[in-house]
Design a protein around this motif. Structure first.
Motif, PDB file in Angstrom:
ATOM      1  N   LEU A 178       0.829  -1.204   0.000  1.00 20.44           N
ATOM      2  CA  LEU A 178       0.000   0.000   0.000  1.00 20.44           C
ATOM      3  C   LEU A 178       0.864   1.255   0.000  1.00 20.44           C
ATOM      4  O   LEU A 178       0.519   2.257  -0.643  1.00 20.44           O
ATOM      5  CB  LEU A 178      -0.931  -0.008   1.217  1.00 20.44           C
ATOM      6  CG  LEU A 178      -2.012  -1.096   1.245  1.00 20.44           C
ATOM      7  CD1 LEU A 178      -2.845  -0.983   2.513  1.00 20.44           C
ATOM      8  CD2 LEU A 178      -2.898  -1.018   0.007  1.00 20.44           C
ATOM      9  N   ALA A 179       1.981   1.227   0.719  1.00 23.05           N
ATOM     10  CA  ALA A 179       2.886   2.376   0.704  1.00 23.05           C
ATOM     11  C   ALA A 179       3.532   2.555  -0.665  1.00 23.05           C
ATOM     12  O   ALA A 179       3.869   3.684  -1.060  1.00 23.05           O
ATOM     13  CB  ALA A 179       3.961   2.199   1.772  1.00 23.05           C
ATOM     14  N   TYR A 180       3.696   1.478  -1.398  1.00 22.39           N
ATOM     15  CA  TYR A 180       4.266   1.558  -2.746  1.00 22.39           C
ATOM     16  C   TYR A 180       3.279   2.157  -3.740  1.00 22.39           C
ATOM     17  O   TYR A 180       3.676   2.689  -4.777  1.00 22.39           O
ATOM     18  CB  TYR A 180       4.694   0.159  -3.187  1.00 22.39           C
ATOM     19  CG  TYR A 180       5.271   0.091  -4.567  1.00 22.39           C
ATOM     20  CD1 TYR A 180       6.539   0.604  -4.849  1.00 22.39           C
ATOM     21  CD2 TYR A 180       4.545  -0.487  -5.610  1.00 22.39           C
ATOM     22  CE1 TYR A 180       7.067   0.540  -6.127  1.00 22.39           C
ATOM     23  CE2 TYR A 180       5.068  -0.565  -6.891  1.00 22.39           C
ATOM     24  CZ  TYR A 180       6.329  -0.045  -7.141  1.00 22.39           C
ATOM     25  OH  TYR A 180       6.851  -0.113  -8.413  1.00 22.39           O
ATOM     26  N   GLY A 181       1.997   2.107  -3.426  1.00 25.46           N
ATOM     27  CA  GLY A 181       0.992   2.679  -4.302  1.00 25.46           C
ATOM     28  C   GLY A 181       0.018   1.674  -4.873  1.00 25.46           C
ATOM     29  O   GLY A 181      -0.781   2.029  -5.749  1.00 25.46           O
ATOM     30  N   MET A 182       0.030   0.451  -4.396  1.00 31.86           N
ATOM     31  CA  MET A 182      -0.913  -0.548  -4.899  1.00 31.86           C
ATOM     32  C   MET A 182      -2.320  -0.222  -4.409  1.00 31.86           C
ATOM     33  O   MET A 182      -2.504   0.151  -3.245  1.00 31.86           O
ATOM     34  CB  MET A 182      -0.497  -1.945  -4.429  1.00 31.86           C
ATOM     35  CG  MET A 182      -1.482  -3.042  -4.808  1.00 31.86           C
ATOM     36  SD  MET A 182      -0.962  -4.663  -4.229  1.00 31.86           S
ATOM     37  CE  MET A 182       0.451  -4.918  -5.297  1.00 31.86           C
ATOM     38  N   PRO A 183      -3.331  -0.358  -5.255  1.00 37.97           N
ATOM     39  CA  PRO A 183      -4.711  -0.120  -4.805  1.00 37.97           C
ATOM     40  C   PRO A 183      -5.110  -1.117  -3.716  1.00 37.97           C
ATOM     41  O   PRO A 183      -4.697  -2.280  -3.728  1.00 37.97           O
ATOM     42  CB  PRO A 183      -5.541  -0.308  -6.076  1.00 37.97           C
ATOM     43  CG  PRO A 183      -4.577  -0.131  -7.196  1.00 37.97           C
ATOM     44  CD  PRO A 183      -3.255  -0.619  -6.697  1.00 37.97           C
ATOM     45  N   GLU A 184      -5.907  -0.639  -2.787  1.00 37.47           N
ATOM     46  CA  GLU A 184      -6.291  -1.498  -1.666  1.00 37.47           C
ATOM     47  C   GLU A 184      -7.119  -2.689  -2.117  1.00 37.47           C
ATOM     48  O   GLU A 184      -7.056  -3.760  -1.510  1.00 37.47           O
ATOM     49  CB  GLU A 184      -7.070  -0.673  -0.642  1.00 37.47           C
ATOM     50  CG  GLU A 184      -7.427  -1.446   0.615  1.00 37.47           C
ATOM     51  CD  GLU A 184      -8.157  -0.590   1.619  1.00 37.47           C
ATOM     52  OE1 GLU A 184      -8.615  -1.151   2.637  1.00 37.47           O
ATOM     53  OE2 GLU A 184      -8.282   0.625   1.378  1.00 37.47           O
ATOM     54  N   LYS A 185      -7.885  -2.526  -3.187  1.00 41.16           N
ATOM     55  CA  LYS A 185      -8.712  -3.640  -3.642  1.00 41.16           C
ATOM     56  C   LYS A 185      -7.875  -4.785  -4.201  1.00 41.16           C
ATOM     57  O   LYS A 185      -8.348  -5.923  -4.279  1.00 41.16           O
ATOM     58  CB  LYS A 185      -9.698  -3.157  -4.697  1.00 41.16           C
ATOM     59  CG  LYS A 185      -9.030  -2.611  -5.954  1.00 41.16           C
ATOM     60  CD  LYS A 185     -10.071  -2.136  -6.958  1.00 41.16           C
ATOM     61  CE  LYS A 185      -9.410  -1.613  -8.241  1.00 41.16           C
ATOM     62  NZ  LYS A 185     -10.426  -1.144  -9.224  1.00 41.16           N
TER      63      LYS A 185
END
Length: 397
Positions: free
Chosen positions: A292-299
Protein backbone atom coordinates in the motif's frame (compact mmCIF):
# COMPACT_ATOMS: atom_id res chain seq x y z
CA UNK A 1 59.40 -39.20 102.27
CA UNK A 2 56.07 -37.52 102.51
CA UNK A 3 55.01 -34.75 100.16
CA UNK A 4 52.37 -32.18 100.76
CA UNK A 5 49.89 -31.99 97.86
CA UNK A 6 47.70 -29.07 96.95
CA UNK A 7 44.07 -29.42 97.94
CA UNK A 8 42.00 -31.41 95.41
CA UNK A 9 44.96 -33.07 93.63
CA UNK A 10 44.95 -36.89 93.80
CA UNK A 11 48.08 -38.63 94.95
CA UNK A 12 50.41 -40.13 92.38
CA UNK A 13 50.58 -43.87 92.01
CA UNK A 14 53.91 -45.49 92.34
CA UNK A 15 53.35 -47.68 89.25
CA UNK A 16 52.90 -44.65 87.00
CA UNK A 17 56.36 -43.42 86.15
CA UNK A 18 56.86 -39.82 85.25
CA UNK A 19 54.02 -38.72 87.45
CA UNK A 20 51.32 -39.59 84.88
CA UNK A 21 48.21 -41.07 86.43
CA UNK A 22 47.37 -44.39 84.86
CA UNK A 23 43.68 -44.46 85.76
CA UNK A 24 42.76 -40.81 85.82
CA UNK A 25 39.87 -41.50 83.43
CA UNK A 26 40.88 -38.82 80.94
CA UNK A 27 41.16 -39.72 77.28
CA UNK A 28 44.59 -39.47 75.73
CA UNK A 29 45.20 -36.59 73.42
CA UNK A 30 45.14 -37.06 69.64
CA UNK A 31 48.36 -38.60 68.43
CA UNK A 32 49.31 -40.00 71.86
CA UNK A 33 49.47 -43.74 72.38
CA UNK A 34 48.23 -45.17 75.67
CA UNK A 35 50.61 -47.02 77.90
CA UNK A 36 48.99 -50.36 77.21
CA UNK A 37 49.61 -50.01 73.45
CA UNK A 38 45.91 -49.88 72.43
CA UNK A 39 44.87 -47.61 69.56
CA UNK A 40 42.69 -44.74 70.83
CA UNK A 41 39.09 -44.65 69.59
CA UNK A 42 37.60 -41.45 68.18
CA UNK A 43 35.37 -39.50 70.46
CA UNK A 44 31.76 -40.63 70.19
CA UNK A 45 28.74 -38.47 69.50
CA UNK A 46 25.07 -39.32 69.73
CA UNK A 47 24.12 -43.00 69.56
CA UNK A 48 27.67 -44.16 68.97
CA UNK A 49 28.20 -42.03 65.85
CA UNK A 50 31.52 -40.27 65.33
CA UNK A 51 31.68 -36.76 66.66
CA UNK A 52 30.24 -34.26 64.21
CA UNK A 53 28.04 -36.84 62.45
CA UNK A 54 24.98 -35.66 64.36
CA UNK A 55 25.47 -32.10 63.23
CA UNK A 56 23.73 -31.24 59.98
CA UNK A 57 25.78 -29.37 57.44
CA UNK A 58 29.14 -30.52 58.81
CA UNK A 59 31.81 -32.63 57.18
CA UNK A 60 33.52 -35.58 58.82
CA UNK A 61 36.87 -33.97 58.15
CA UNK A 62 36.14 -30.28 58.62
CA UNK A 63 33.47 -29.14 61.01
CA UNK A 64 31.15 -26.35 59.97
CA UNK A 65 31.62 -26.81 56.19
CA UNK A 66 29.10 -28.06 53.63
CA UNK A 67 30.18 -31.24 51.80
CA UNK A 68 31.18 -30.77 48.20
CA UNK A 69 28.89 -32.03 45.46
CA UNK A 70 31.61 -34.43 44.29
CA UNK A 71 31.51 -36.17 47.69
CA UNK A 72 27.79 -36.97 47.39
CA UNK A 73 26.03 -39.64 45.35
CA UNK A 74 24.77 -38.36 41.97
CA UNK A 75 21.05 -38.37 42.95
CA UNK A 76 21.80 -36.36 46.08
CA UNK A 77 24.04 -33.94 44.19
CA UNK A 78 21.34 -33.36 41.55
CA UNK A 79 18.75 -32.75 44.25
CA UNK A 80 20.95 -30.17 45.99
CA UNK A 81 21.83 -27.52 43.38
CA UNK A 82 23.00 -25.11 46.07
CA UNK A 83 26.12 -27.23 46.53
CA UNK A 84 27.56 -26.04 43.22
CA UNK A 85 27.54 -22.52 41.85
CA UNK A 86 26.69 -21.91 38.17
CA UNK A 87 29.83 -22.04 36.09
CA UNK A 88 30.79 -20.21 32.93
CA UNK A 89 29.41 -22.93 30.66
CA UNK A 90 26.02 -22.90 32.34
CA UNK A 91 25.77 -19.12 32.29
CA UNK A 92 26.83 -19.03 28.63
CA UNK A 93 23.95 -21.28 27.51
CA UNK A 94 21.14 -18.64 27.53
CA UNK A 95 23.48 -16.07 26.05
CA UNK A 96 24.42 -18.45 23.24
CA UNK A 97 20.76 -19.22 22.57
CA UNK A 98 19.85 -15.53 22.32
CA UNK A 99 22.82 -14.70 20.12
CA UNK A 100 22.11 -17.74 17.96
CA UNK A 101 18.50 -16.67 17.39
CA UNK A 102 19.66 -13.15 16.53
CA UNK A 103 22.08 -14.66 14.02
CA UNK A 104 19.29 -16.72 12.47
CA UNK A 105 17.09 -13.61 12.27
CA UNK A 106 19.86 -11.65 10.56
CA UNK A 107 20.50 -14.45 8.07
CA UNK A 108 16.79 -14.78 7.37
CA UNK A 109 16.45 -11.06 6.78
CA UNK A 110 19.41 -11.01 4.44
CA UNK A 111 18.63 -14.16 2.49
CA UNK A 112 14.84 -14.40 2.34
CA UNK A 113 14.07 -10.70 2.63
CA UNK A 114 16.78 -8.96 0.62
CA UNK A 115 19.00 -11.35 -1.34
CA UNK A 116 18.54 -10.56 -5.03
CA UNK A 117 15.34 -8.62 -4.32
CA UNK A 118 16.18 -5.32 -6.07
CA UNK A 119 17.38 -6.17 -9.56
CA UNK A 120 14.62 -4.42 -11.52
CA UNK A 121 13.80 -0.68 -11.26
CA UNK A 122 10.39 -1.41 -9.74
CA UNK A 123 11.95 -3.70 -7.15
CA UNK A 124 14.57 -1.09 -6.25
CA UNK A 125 11.86 1.47 -5.65
CA UNK A 126 9.87 -1.00 -3.56
CA UNK A 127 12.83 -2.15 -1.45
CA UNK A 128 13.78 1.46 -0.66
CA UNK A 129 10.60 1.92 1.39
CA UNK A 130 10.66 1.86 5.18
CA UNK A 131 7.67 -0.50 5.15
CA UNK A 132 9.69 -3.00 3.15
CA UNK A 133 12.51 -2.78 5.69
CA UNK A 134 9.99 -3.59 8.39
CA UNK A 135 8.67 -6.57 6.43
CA UNK A 136 12.14 -7.98 5.78
CA UNK A 137 13.05 -7.59 9.46
CA UNK A 138 9.84 -9.38 10.46
CA UNK A 139 10.67 -12.17 8.03
CA UNK A 140 14.02 -12.72 9.73
CA UNK A 141 12.45 -12.59 13.18
CA UNK A 142 9.81 -15.08 12.04
CA UNK A 143 12.44 -17.55 10.91
CA UNK A 144 14.22 -17.25 14.27
CA UNK A 145 10.92 -17.82 16.06
CA UNK A 146 10.22 -20.86 13.88
CA UNK A 147 13.56 -22.34 14.95
CA UNK A 148 12.86 -21.67 18.64
CA UNK A 149 9.34 -23.10 18.53
CA UNK A 150 10.43 -26.16 16.56
CA UNK A 151 13.17 -26.88 19.09
CA UNK A 152 10.84 -26.40 22.07
CA UNK A 153 8.15 -28.68 20.67
CA UNK A 154 10.69 -31.29 19.54
CA UNK A 155 12.13 -31.29 23.05
CA UNK A 156 8.64 -31.74 24.50
CA UNK A 157 8.02 -34.73 22.22
CA UNK A 158 11.37 -36.21 23.20
CA UNK A 159 10.49 -35.81 26.88
CA UNK A 160 7.25 -37.66 26.29
CA UNK A 161 9.19 -40.53 24.74
CA UNK A 162 11.98 -40.74 27.32
CA UNK A 163 10.53 -43.92 28.87
CA UNK A 164 10.62 -47.05 26.68
CA UNK A 165 7.05 -47.94 27.61
CA UNK A 166 5.83 -44.56 26.36
CA UNK A 167 7.90 -44.51 23.17
CA UNK A 168 5.98 -45.68 20.09
CA UNK A 169 7.33 -48.53 18.05
CA UNK A 170 9.56 -47.60 15.08
CA UNK A 171 6.75 -48.29 12.64
CA UNK A 172 4.38 -46.15 14.70
CA UNK A 173 6.90 -43.29 14.64
CA UNK A 174 7.14 -43.68 10.87
CA UNK A 175 3.34 -43.44 10.65
CA UNK A 176 3.35 -40.22 12.70
CA UNK A 177 6.06 -38.68 10.54
CA UNK A 178 4.27 -39.72 7.36
CA UNK A 179 1.03 -38.22 8.68
CA UNK A 180 2.80 -34.93 9.40
CA UNK A 181 4.25 -34.91 5.88
CA UNK A 182 0.83 -35.55 4.34
CA UNK A 183 -0.71 -32.76 6.44
CA UNK A 184 1.99 -30.28 5.43
CA UNK A 185 1.66 -31.25 1.79
CA UNK A 186 -2.12 -30.79 1.92
CA UNK A 187 -1.82 -27.34 3.53
CA UNK A 188 0.79 -26.23 1.02
CA UNK A 189 -1.22 -27.55 -1.93
CA UNK A 190 -4.44 -25.84 -0.80
CA UNK A 191 -2.67 -22.51 -0.36
CA UNK A 192 -0.96 -22.70 -3.73
CA UNK A 193 -4.23 -23.65 -5.41
CA UNK A 194 -6.28 -20.77 -4.00
CA UNK A 195 -3.45 -18.19 -3.95
CA UNK A 196 -1.31 -18.62 -7.09
CA UNK A 197 1.97 -16.68 -7.23
CA UNK A 198 0.60 -14.01 -9.59
CA UNK A 199 -2.61 -13.39 -7.62
CA UNK A 200 -1.06 -10.28 -6.01
CA UNK A 201 1.40 -8.31 -8.18
CA UNK A 202 4.33 -7.71 -5.84
CA UNK A 203 7.25 -5.69 -7.30
CA UNK A 204 9.87 -7.93 -5.71
CA UNK A 205 12.36 -10.06 -7.58
CA UNK A 206 12.42 -13.71 -6.55
CA UNK A 207 8.97 -13.65 -5.01
CA UNK A 208 8.21 -17.04 -6.56
CA UNK A 209 10.62 -18.74 -4.15
CA UNK A 210 10.61 -16.37 -1.15
CA UNK A 211 7.00 -16.80 -0.06
CA UNK A 212 6.93 -20.61 -0.57
CA UNK A 213 10.20 -20.95 1.35
CA UNK A 214 8.83 -18.94 4.27
CA UNK A 215 5.64 -21.00 4.18
CA UNK A 216 7.54 -24.30 4.20
CA UNK A 217 9.71 -23.17 7.12
CA UNK A 218 6.63 -22.28 9.15
CA UNK A 219 4.96 -25.61 8.44
CA UNK A 220 8.12 -27.53 9.30
CA UNK A 221 8.25 -25.67 12.61
CA UNK A 222 4.65 -26.68 13.32
CA UNK A 223 5.21 -30.35 12.42
CA UNK A 224 6.60 -31.38 15.86
CA UNK A 225 3.52 -29.84 17.47
CA UNK A 226 1.22 -31.92 15.28
CA UNK A 227 3.19 -35.07 16.11
CA UNK A 228 3.05 -34.20 19.80
CA UNK A 229 -0.72 -33.68 19.73
CA UNK A 230 -1.19 -37.01 17.99
CA UNK A 231 0.98 -38.65 20.63
CA UNK A 232 -1.15 -37.10 23.38
CA UNK A 233 -4.22 -38.53 21.68
CA UNK A 234 -2.60 -41.97 21.46
CA UNK A 235 -1.77 -41.94 25.17
CA UNK A 236 -5.31 -40.87 26.00
CA UNK A 237 -6.70 -43.76 23.97
CA UNK A 238 -4.41 -46.14 25.83
CA UNK A 239 -5.52 -44.72 29.17
CA UNK A 240 -9.17 -44.96 28.13
CA UNK A 241 -8.77 -48.70 27.58
CA UNK A 242 -7.32 -49.09 31.07
CA UNK A 243 -10.12 -47.30 32.87
CA UNK A 244 -12.55 -49.72 34.52
CA UNK A 245 -16.12 -50.02 33.37
CA UNK A 246 -17.31 -52.36 36.12
CA UNK A 247 -18.48 -50.98 39.48
CA UNK A 248 -16.28 -51.25 42.57
CA UNK A 249 -13.10 -51.36 40.46
CA UNK A 250 -10.50 -48.70 41.17
CA UNK A 251 -8.87 -46.59 38.49
CA UNK A 252 -5.33 -47.59 37.45
CA UNK A 253 -2.41 -46.13 39.33
CA UNK A 254 -1.02 -42.96 37.76
CA UNK A 255 -4.12 -42.19 35.70
CA UNK A 256 -4.57 -38.72 37.18
CA UNK A 257 -0.93 -37.84 36.67
CA UNK A 258 -1.02 -39.03 33.06
CA UNK A 259 -4.10 -36.91 32.39
CA UNK A 260 -2.45 -33.88 33.94
CA UNK A 261 0.75 -34.27 31.93
CA UNK A 262 -1.22 -34.89 28.74
CA UNK A 263 -3.18 -31.68 29.12
CA UNK A 264 -0.04 -29.71 29.96
CA UNK A 265 1.72 -30.95 26.83
CA UNK A 266 -1.36 -30.37 24.66
CA UNK A 267 -1.55 -26.73 25.76
CA UNK A 268 2.19 -26.39 25.12
CA UNK A 269 1.81 -27.65 21.55
CA UNK A 270 -1.22 -25.41 21.05
CA UNK A 271 0.78 -22.40 22.23
CA UNK A 272 3.56 -23.18 19.76
CA UNK A 273 1.09 -23.47 16.91
CA UNK A 274 -0.58 -20.20 17.89
CA UNK A 275 2.79 -18.44 17.83
CA UNK A 276 3.52 -19.71 14.34
CA UNK A 277 0.09 -18.71 13.03
CA UNK A 278 0.34 -15.26 14.60
CA UNK A 279 3.76 -14.72 13.06
CA UNK A 280 2.58 -15.76 9.60
CA UNK A 281 -0.38 -13.38 9.74
CA UNK A 282 1.79 -10.50 10.98
CA UNK A 283 4.17 -11.08 8.06
CA UNK A 284 1.27 -11.00 5.61
CA UNK A 285 -0.03 -7.78 7.15
CA UNK A 286 3.42 -6.17 6.97
CA UNK A 287 3.72 -7.10 3.29
CA UNK A 288 0.31 -5.59 2.64
CA UNK A 289 1.32 -2.34 4.33
CA UNK A 290 4.48 -2.19 2.21
CA UNK A 291 2.48 -2.70 -0.98
CA UNK A 292 0.00 0.00 0.00
CA UNK A 293 2.89 2.38 0.70
CA UNK A 294 4.27 1.56 -2.75
CA UNK A 295 0.99 2.68 -4.30
CA UNK A 296 -0.91 -0.55 -4.90
CA UNK A 297 -4.71 -0.12 -4.81
CA UNK A 298 -6.29 -1.50 -1.67
CA UNK A 299 -8.71 -3.64 -3.64
CA UNK A 300 -5.76 -5.59 -5.05
CA UNK A 301 -4.82 -6.75 -1.54
CA UNK A 302 -7.81 -6.22 0.79
CA UNK A 303 -7.54 -6.52 4.55
CA UNK A 304 -9.85 -9.51 4.52
CA UNK A 305 -7.17 -11.49 2.68
CA UNK A 306 -4.87 -11.24 5.70
CA UNK A 307 -7.62 -12.40 8.04
CA UNK A 308 -8.59 -15.28 5.78
CA UNK A 309 -4.93 -16.27 5.61
CA UNK A 310 -4.77 -16.57 9.39
CA UNK A 311 -8.18 -18.22 9.60
CA UNK A 312 -7.07 -20.92 7.19
CA UNK A 313 -4.07 -21.86 9.33
CA UNK A 314 -6.19 -21.72 12.48
CA UNK A 315 -8.71 -24.15 11.01
CA UNK A 316 -5.97 -26.52 9.88
CA UNK A 317 -4.41 -26.53 13.33
CA UNK A 318 -7.80 -26.89 15.00
CA UNK A 319 -8.37 -30.10 13.03
CA UNK A 320 -5.42 -31.54 14.95
CA UNK A 321 -6.06 -29.99 18.36
CA UNK A 322 -9.82 -30.18 18.88
CA UNK A 323 -10.01 -34.01 18.75
CA UNK A 324 -7.39 -34.10 21.50
CA UNK A 325 -9.43 -31.73 23.68
CA UNK A 326 -12.66 -33.66 23.18
CA UNK A 327 -10.97 -36.98 23.95
CA UNK A 328 -9.17 -35.57 26.98
CA UNK A 329 -12.36 -34.26 28.56
CA UNK A 330 -14.09 -37.57 27.87
CA UNK A 331 -11.33 -39.60 29.53
CA UNK A 332 -11.18 -37.15 32.44
CA UNK A 333 -14.93 -37.52 32.98
CA UNK A 334 -14.61 -41.29 33.00
CA UNK A 335 -11.82 -41.05 35.56
CA UNK A 336 -14.04 -38.98 37.83
CA UNK A 337 -16.86 -41.50 37.50
CA UNK A 338 -14.58 -44.44 38.29
CA UNK A 339 -12.84 -42.71 41.19
CA UNK A 340 -15.77 -40.98 42.90
CA UNK A 341 -18.78 -42.99 41.80
CA UNK A 342 -22.25 -41.56 42.23
CA UNK A 343 -23.86 -43.28 45.24
CA UNK A 344 -27.49 -43.85 45.98
CA UNK A 345 -29.57 -40.90 47.07
CA UNK A 346 -29.62 -41.92 50.74
CA UNK A 347 -25.80 -42.38 50.75
CA UNK A 348 -24.96 -38.89 49.54
CA UNK A 349 -22.64 -37.19 52.05
CA UNK A 350 -20.71 -33.95 52.35
CA UNK A 351 -17.43 -35.85 52.12
CA UNK A 352 -18.45 -37.36 48.77
CA UNK A 353 -19.48 -33.95 47.41
CA UNK A 354 -16.19 -32.41 48.52
CA UNK A 355 -14.08 -35.19 47.02
CA UNK A 356 -15.88 -35.08 43.69
CA UNK A 357 -15.79 -31.28 43.49
CA UNK A 358 -12.08 -31.25 44.27
CA UNK A 359 -11.29 -33.76 41.52
CA UNK A 360 -13.54 -32.01 38.99
CA UNK A 361 -11.89 -28.67 39.76
CA UNK A 362 -8.40 -30.15 39.40
CA UNK A 363 -9.27 -31.58 35.99
CA UNK A 364 -10.93 -28.29 34.93
CA UNK A 365 -14.12 -30.09 34.01
CA UNK A 366 -16.19 -27.37 35.67
CA UNK A 367 -14.81 -24.73 33.26
CA UNK A 368 -16.10 -24.19 29.76
CA UNK A 369 -13.81 -25.06 26.88
CA UNK A 370 -13.17 -21.44 25.72
CA UNK A 371 -12.02 -20.48 29.22
CA UNK A 372 -9.76 -23.51 29.42
CA UNK A 373 -8.08 -22.57 26.14
CA UNK A 374 -7.87 -18.86 27.00
CA UNK A 375 -4.18 -18.92 28.10
CA UNK A 376 -3.05 -20.42 24.81
CA UNK A 377 -5.33 -18.36 22.56
CA UNK A 378 -4.43 -15.23 24.51
CA UNK A 379 -1.42 -14.93 22.21
CA UNK A 380 -3.82 -14.09 19.39
CA UNK A 381 -5.38 -11.15 21.29
CA UNK A 382 -3.01 -8.49 19.87
CA UNK A 383 -3.58 -9.98 16.43
CA UNK A 384 -7.36 -9.69 16.87
CA UNK A 385 -6.98 -6.06 17.91
CA UNK A 386 -4.90 -5.35 14.84
CA UNK A 387 -7.45 -7.13 12.66
CA UNK A 388 -10.24 -4.91 13.98
CA UNK A 389 -8.14 -1.83 13.30
CA UNK A 390 -7.91 -2.79 9.63
CA UNK A 391 -11.61 -2.10 9.22
CA UNK A 392 -11.63 1.24 11.04
CA UNK A 393 -11.73 4.42 8.94
CA UNK A 394 -8.20 5.04 7.76
CA UNK A 395 -6.92 1.84 9.36
CA UNK A 396 -6.44 0.03 6.10
CA UNK A 397 -5.43 3.14 4.15
Amino acid sequence: MSQTLPPGQPPEREDAPGGTPADSGTAPSHGAVPLDGAVPLPSQGVAGQPEGADRPGTDMRTKGTVPAAADLPPPVARAAPHLSRPGVRLVAVPLAVTLGLLTVAALGTGFVGRFGAAESPEARAFTSLLEFDLWSALVGASIALYVAVAYAMSYAVRRRWRQPIDRPAPRAVAVLVAGAAVLLGAVFGILRFFTPPDSVPVPLDGLAWRVPLLLVLGMLAAAPGAVGLWDVQVRLLRLSRRLPTEPDVLAPVGALRELHLGWRDAVRFLTGGSLIISTAVVDAGALRNALLAYGMPEKSFPASSVLLYGAFFSVMFALVFLPVVVLWRSVAGRLVESTVRIPEADELTEDWIERRARLVAFLRLDISLPKVLAPAFGILAPLATGAVSLFLPGGGR
